[in-house]
Design a protein around this motif. Structure first.
Motif, PDB file in Angstrom:
ATOM      1  N   PRO A   2     -18.620  45.687  39.157  1.00 42.15           N
ATOM      2  CA  PRO A   2     -20.413  45.495  39.981  1.00 42.15           C
ATOM      3  C   PRO A   2     -20.815  44.329  40.517  1.00 42.15           C
ATOM      4  N   ARG A  47     -18.653  48.613  35.168  1.00 39.70           N
ATOM      5  CA  ARG A  47     -18.288  48.672  36.119  1.00 39.70           C
ATOM      6  C   ARG A  47     -18.921  49.429  36.987  1.00 39.70           C
ATOM      7  N   SER A  48     -19.107  50.927  36.535  1.00 39.72           N
ATOM      8  CA  SER A  48     -19.401  51.752  38.022  1.00 39.72           C
ATOM      9  C   SER A  48     -19.344  52.815  36.826  1.00 39.72           C
ATOM     10  N   GLU A  69     -24.351  50.704  36.246  1.00 42.30           N
ATOM     11  CA  GLU A  69     -24.091  49.565  36.588  1.00 42.30           C
ATOM     12  C   GLU A  69     -24.168  47.864  36.668  1.00 42.30           C
ATOM     13  N   THR A  94     -16.822  57.010  34.759  1.00 44.76           N
ATOM     14  CA  THR A  94     -17.899  55.222  34.664  1.00 44.76           C
ATOM     15  C   THR A  94     -16.539  54.565  33.841  1.00 44.76           C
TER      16      THR A  94
END
Length: 127
Positions: A2, A47-48, A69, A94
């Motif tokens: 991130p 992380r995303s 994030e 995700t």
């Protein structure tokens, strides 16, 4: 990874120094990460993507938070060793970092301020 500005400073340091303790994990949209009542086995860093935090209410699931994030989920379970207080599922594809309970316990000895930092991250969500 991130955007580092989305991570709390203590977590940036832990990730930089102990990246090998974190396992990558990917969830598809709608996939469940864990369920309310589960035994806590890890904490997760987004992380995303995005996660939906759900609690059982009146026989159905009620969304109580979205975690994006840089957010952390599952920390209360590993801190307190109590069953999960909510279910978490992916709102979209995700990517996460998973820190197992065993790795968390090792890091607690190396980074003693981690417990307090995690608690400070979690408390605002439950107020």
């Amino acid at each position: 990874m991130p955007d580092p500005t989305t991570l709390p400073p203590w977590l940036r340091d832990v990730l930089a120094d102990h990246r090998d303790d974190f396992d990558p994990l990917t969830l598809a949209a709608g996939e469940r990460l864990f369920s309310e009542g589960d035994t806590p086995d890890a904490l997760y860093v987004v992380r995303s993507g995005a996660l939906d935090v759900l609690v059982d209410e009146d026989g159905g699931a009620k969304s109580v938070a979205h975690i994006g994030e840089g957010g952390i989920v599952g920390e209360m379970g590993v801190l307190t060793d109590q069953p999960r207080t909510a279910s978490v599922q992916a709102l979209e594809s995700t990517r996460l970092w998973r820190l197992s309970r065993e790795a968390f316990d090792r890091l607690r000895d190396i980074v003693p301020a981690m417990d307090r930092a995690l608690a400070q991250e979690a408390v605002p969500r439950w107020q």
